[in-house]
Motif scaffolding. Structure first.
Motif, PDB file in Angstrom:
ATOM      1  N   TRP A   1      25.928   9.093  64.365  1.00 42.01           N
ATOM      2  CA  TRP A   1      25.458  10.202  63.534  1.00 42.01           C
ATOM      3  C   TRP A   1      25.953  10.198  62.093  1.00 42.01           C
ATOM      4  O   TRP A   1      25.534  11.056  61.310  1.00 42.01           O
ATOM      5  CB  TRP A   1      25.862  11.535  64.186  1.00 42.01           C
ATOM      6  CG  TRP A   1      25.268  11.762  65.530  1.00 42.01           C
ATOM      7  CD1 TRP A   1      25.937  11.896  66.704  1.00 42.01           C
ATOM      8  CD2 TRP A   1      23.878  11.880  65.853  1.00 42.01           C
ATOM      9  NE1 TRP A   1      25.066  12.099  67.747  1.00 42.01           N
ATOM     10  CE2 TRP A   1      23.783  12.090  67.244  1.00 42.01           C
ATOM     11  CE3 TRP A   1      22.705  11.839  65.097  1.00 42.01           C
ATOM     12  CZ2 TRP A   1      22.564  12.244  67.888  1.00 42.01           C
ATOM     13  CZ3 TRP A   1      21.493  11.983  65.735  1.00 42.01           C
ATOM     14  CH2 TRP A   1      21.430  12.196  67.123  1.00 42.01           C
TER      15      TRP A   1
ATOM     16  N   THR B   1      23.191  10.057  59.528  1.00 41.18           N
ATOM     17  CA  THR B   1      22.397  11.283  59.583  1.00 41.18           C
ATOM     18  C   THR B   1      23.140  12.449  58.923  1.00 41.18           C
ATOM     19  O   THR B   1      22.535  13.269  58.212  1.00 41.18           O
ATOM     20  CB  THR B   1      22.070  11.645  61.046  1.00 41.18           C
ATOM     21  OG1 THR B   1      21.440  10.524  61.669  1.00 41.18           O
ATOM     22  CG2 THR B   1      21.155  12.851  61.127  1.00 41.18           C
ATOM     23  N   ILE B   2      24.447  12.521  59.154  1.00 42.10           N
ATOM     24  CA  ILE B   2      25.259  13.569  58.523  1.00 42.10           C
ATOM     25  C   ILE B   2      25.221  13.424  57.002  1.00 42.10           C
ATOM     26  O   ILE B   2      25.083  14.414  56.271  1.00 42.10           O
ATOM     27  CB  ILE B   2      26.705  13.511  59.043  1.00 42.10           C
ATOM     28  CG1 ILE B   2      26.762  13.939  60.514  1.00 42.10           C
ATOM     29  CG2 ILE B   2      27.624  14.413  58.211  1.00 42.10           C
ATOM     30  CD1 ILE B   2      28.097  13.671  61.192  1.00 42.10           C
TER      31      ILE B   2
ATOM     32  N   GLN C   1      22.850  12.109  55.238  1.00 39.55           N
ATOM     33  CA  GLN C   1      21.529  12.525  54.766  1.00 39.55           C
ATOM     34  C   GLN C   1      21.423  14.047  54.700  1.00 39.55           C
ATOM     35  O   GLN C   1      20.792  14.599  53.794  1.00 39.55           O
ATOM     36  CB  GLN C   1      20.451  11.955  55.678  1.00 39.55           C
ATOM     37  CG  GLN C   1      20.281  10.438  55.568  1.00 39.55           C
ATOM     38  CD  GLN C   1      19.266   9.896  56.556  1.00 39.55           C
ATOM     39  OE1 GLN C   1      18.123  10.317  56.576  1.00 39.55           O
ATOM     40  NE2 GLN C   1      19.693   8.949  57.385  1.00 39.55           N
ATOM     41  N   SER C   2      22.076  14.726  55.652  1.00 35.18           N
ATOM     42  CA  SER C   2      22.051  16.190  55.629  1.00 35.18           C
ATOM     43  C   SER C   2      22.813  16.751  54.433  1.00 35.18           C
ATOM     44  O   SER C   2      22.605  17.906  54.040  1.00 35.18           O
ATOM     45  CB  SER C   2      22.645  16.752  56.929  1.00 35.18           C
ATOM     46  OG  SER C   2      24.058  16.623  56.941  1.00 35.18           O
ATOM     47  N   LYS C   3      23.696  15.937  53.850  1.00 34.42           N
ATOM     48  CA  LYS C   3      24.468  16.356  52.683  1.00 34.42           C
ATOM     49  C   LYS C   3      23.838  15.888  51.371  1.00 34.42           C
ATOM     50  O   LYS C   3      24.472  15.932  50.316  1.00 34.42           O
ATOM     51  CB  LYS C   3      25.901  15.848  52.812  1.00 34.42           C
ATOM     52  CG  LYS C   3      26.676  16.508  53.962  1.00 34.42           C
ATOM     53  CD  LYS C   3      28.090  15.956  54.070  1.00 34.42           C
ATOM     54  CE  LYS C   3      28.864  16.643  55.202  1.00 34.42           C
ATOM     55  NZ  LYS C   3      29.172  18.053  54.911  1.00 34.42           N
TER      56      LYS C   3
ATOM     57  N   ASP D   1      30.790  18.611  50.348  1.00 36.52           N
ATOM     58  CA  ASP D   1      29.608  17.761  50.246  1.00 36.52           C
ATOM     59  C   ASP D   1      29.662  16.832  49.033  1.00 36.52           C
ATOM     60  O   ASP D   1      28.725  16.071  48.808  1.00 36.52           O
ATOM     61  CB  ASP D   1      28.340  18.628  50.117  1.00 36.52           C
ATOM     62  CG  ASP D   1      28.049  19.421  51.384  1.00 36.52           C
ATOM     63  OD1 ASP D   1      28.633  19.097  52.436  1.00 36.52           O
ATOM     64  OD2 ASP D   1      27.235  20.358  51.305  1.00 36.52           O
TER      65      ASP D   1
ATOM     66  N   TYR E   1      23.856  19.959  67.601  1.00 34.71           N
ATOM     67  CA  TYR E   1      23.131  20.051  66.332  1.00 34.71           C
ATOM     68  C   TYR E   1      21.737  20.655  66.544  1.00 34.71           C
ATOM     69  O   TYR E   1      21.305  21.520  65.779  1.00 34.71           O
ATOM     70  CB  TYR E   1      23.007  18.675  65.685  1.00 34.71           C
ATOM     71  CG  TYR E   1      22.076  18.664  64.500  1.00 34.71           C
ATOM     72  CD1 TYR E   1      22.498  19.158  63.266  1.00 34.71           C
ATOM     73  CD2 TYR E   1      20.772  18.189  64.623  1.00 34.71           C
ATOM     74  CE1 TYR E   1      21.634  19.191  62.183  1.00 34.71           C
ATOM     75  CE2 TYR E   1      19.903  18.213  63.539  1.00 34.71           C
ATOM     76  CZ  TYR E   1      20.342  18.707  62.322  1.00 34.71           C
ATOM     77  OH  TYR E   1      19.485  18.744  61.258  1.00 34.71           O
TER      78      TYR E   1
ATOM     79  N   SER F   1      22.778  22.776  62.348  1.00 30.87           N
ATOM     80  CA  SER F   1      23.727  22.420  61.295  1.00 30.87           C
ATOM     81  C   SER F   1      24.724  21.423  61.856  1.00 30.87           C
ATOM     82  O   SER F   1      25.094  21.491  63.044  1.00 30.87           O
ATOM     83  CB  SER F   1      24.474  23.661  60.801  1.00 30.87           C
ATOM     84  OG  SER F   1      25.580  23.292  59.998  1.00 30.87           O
ATOM     85  N   TRP F   2      25.193  20.503  60.994  1.00 34.41           N
ATOM     86  CA  TRP F   2      26.182  19.540  61.439  1.00 34.41           C
ATOM     87  C   TRP F   2      27.609  20.092  61.403  1.00 34.41           C
ATOM     88  O   TRP F   2      28.536  19.429  61.848  1.00 34.41           O
ATOM     89  CB  TRP F   2      26.091  18.264  60.600  1.00 34.41           C
ATOM     90  CG  TRP F   2      24.973  17.377  61.036  1.00 34.41           C
ATOM     91  CD1 TRP F   2      23.797  17.159  60.394  1.00 34.41           C
ATOM     92  CD2 TRP F   2      24.920  16.602  62.236  1.00 34.41           C
ATOM     93  NE1 TRP F   2      23.000  16.305  61.115  1.00 34.41           N
ATOM     94  CE2 TRP F   2      23.666  15.943  62.257  1.00 34.41           C
ATOM     95  CE3 TRP F   2      25.805  16.413  63.312  1.00 34.41           C
ATOM     96  CZ2 TRP F   2      23.277  15.107  63.294  1.00 34.41           C
ATOM     97  CZ3 TRP F   2      25.408  15.583  64.343  1.00 34.41           C
ATOM     98  CH2 TRP F   2      24.170  14.944  64.334  1.00 34.41           C
TER      99      TRP F   2
END
Length: 348
Positions: free
Chosen positions: A185, A188-189, A191-193, A250, A313, A318-319
């Protein structure tokens, strides 16, 4: 879904058989059991390459069984025949695993594009063949010798009755969970940031490479001291620092700190686990038993960890919650690392 299963299948195979490998080795001989493991690699690679989709899954499971044999018994072989060189040989073993994992990940896709995915899977049979040739002279190897390695092993209390066994086993389990969750992950984390896909993938590759120095250094440091608590404690603090930076910020600087800390620990904690098997046992019988139990627990957690964190998630959106869970596990790893590093011989 299918790709996720291909990742999970070998981990479940590791977990299912690791606990029993030490017993098989005691009865049949480590040389024969390790030879069987290499043959399983051969069979699995062939099945995975030529037997269509079903063969891909079955072959992956067979490969997992073969790898599990080596994972469990190599620490015991090192303990039996190189007791004065546990540090350097464990370092070489874990570093080699990290390096070849990185190499295979880097060249498999280009090979598949040039020659097809079947050839990309089959090409690794070369390494299995090399291992077979190198191991054949040792096929009759026993983890017993004139020094009486198994002397008085019968009738002793099971290692499961020693608290240190569970400290080491749970340490192995939690570090496995953290490693596989972050491998699954981390990109992916990122990318979420706000990172784009290519940058997140680049960071993920660096994360894997940063484990190599940890694999190399930690066994050498651990072998120089009778007490490894400061190493276990220090690695836990580094992990907590990295996951805290990932959770609470972030910005680029914080995420680079997370990358360095968690990447280094990805290799350092597995090598620390591996060397504990030899340092905390008096004979290879106990080494293989501790290795098997620890890896059975470890790979079970590794198999379910990424799925569970992904479900968290999905439920919350949310992560932050999954990272918080991983941070709690990192705190537990810190405590277990301190306890597992104490000077103590199981059953000693």
């Amino acid at each position: 879904m299918s790709a996720g299963m291909l990742t999970t299948i070998p981990l479940m195979a590791f977990s299912a058989v690791s606990f029993f490998i030490g017993s098989f080795s005691h009865r049949l001989g480590a040389g024969k059991v390790l030879l069987t493991g290499i043959i399983l690699l051969f069979v699995g690679i062939i099945l995975r390459s030529f037997a269509n989709i079903s063969g891909l899954f079955v072959g992956t499971a067979v490969i997992g069984l073969g790898i599990a044999v080596g994972n469990v018994l190599i620490p015991a072989v090192i303990k039996a025949f190189f007791p004065a060189r546990i540090g350097i040989l464990t370092s070489a073993y874990t570093t080699t695993m990290s390096v070849f994992a990185g190499i295979s990940g880097g060249i498999s896709v280009p090979i598949a594009k040039a020659f097809g995915w079947q050839f990309a899977l089959l090409v690794w049979i070369i390494l299995a063949f090399a291992a077979l040739i190198l191991w054949l002279p040792n096929k009759n190897l026993q983890l017993t010798n004139d020094l009486g390695i198994y002397e008085n092993a019968e009738g002793r209390r099971p290692i499961t009755k020693d608290s240190m066994t569970w400290c080491v086993a749970l340490y192995m389990g939690i570090q496995s969970l953290l490693f596989y969750c972050l491998v699954a992950w981390f990109a992916t984390i990122l990318q979420s940031k706000g990172f784009d896909t290519s940058t997140a993938g680049y960071f993920n590759s660096i994360y894997m490479l940063l484990g190599i120095p940890g694999s190399l250094i930690i066994p050498l440091l651990a072998s120089k001291s009778r007490n490894q608590s400061f190493i276990g404690l220090g690695l836990g603090v580094i992990y907590v620092t990295g996951l805290s930076a990932m959770l609470f910020s972030d910005n680029m600087a914080a995420l680079i700190i997370a990358l360095i800390c968690c990447g280094f620990c990805s290799g350092a904690t597995i090598s620390f686990s591996m060397i504990l098997f030899g340092l905390h046992t008096a004979n290879p019988a106990d080494t293989s038993a501790l290795s098997g139990l620890s890896q059975s627990i470890g790979y079970l957690l590794a198999a379910v960890g990424p799925t569970v964190t992904g479900k968290i998630y999905d439920q919350i959106g949310s992560w932050s919650a999954p990272i918080t869970v991983l941070l709690i596990f990192a705190v537990m790893l810190t405590v277990l690392g301190y306890m597992a590093g104490k000077e103590k011989i199981i059953n000693g």
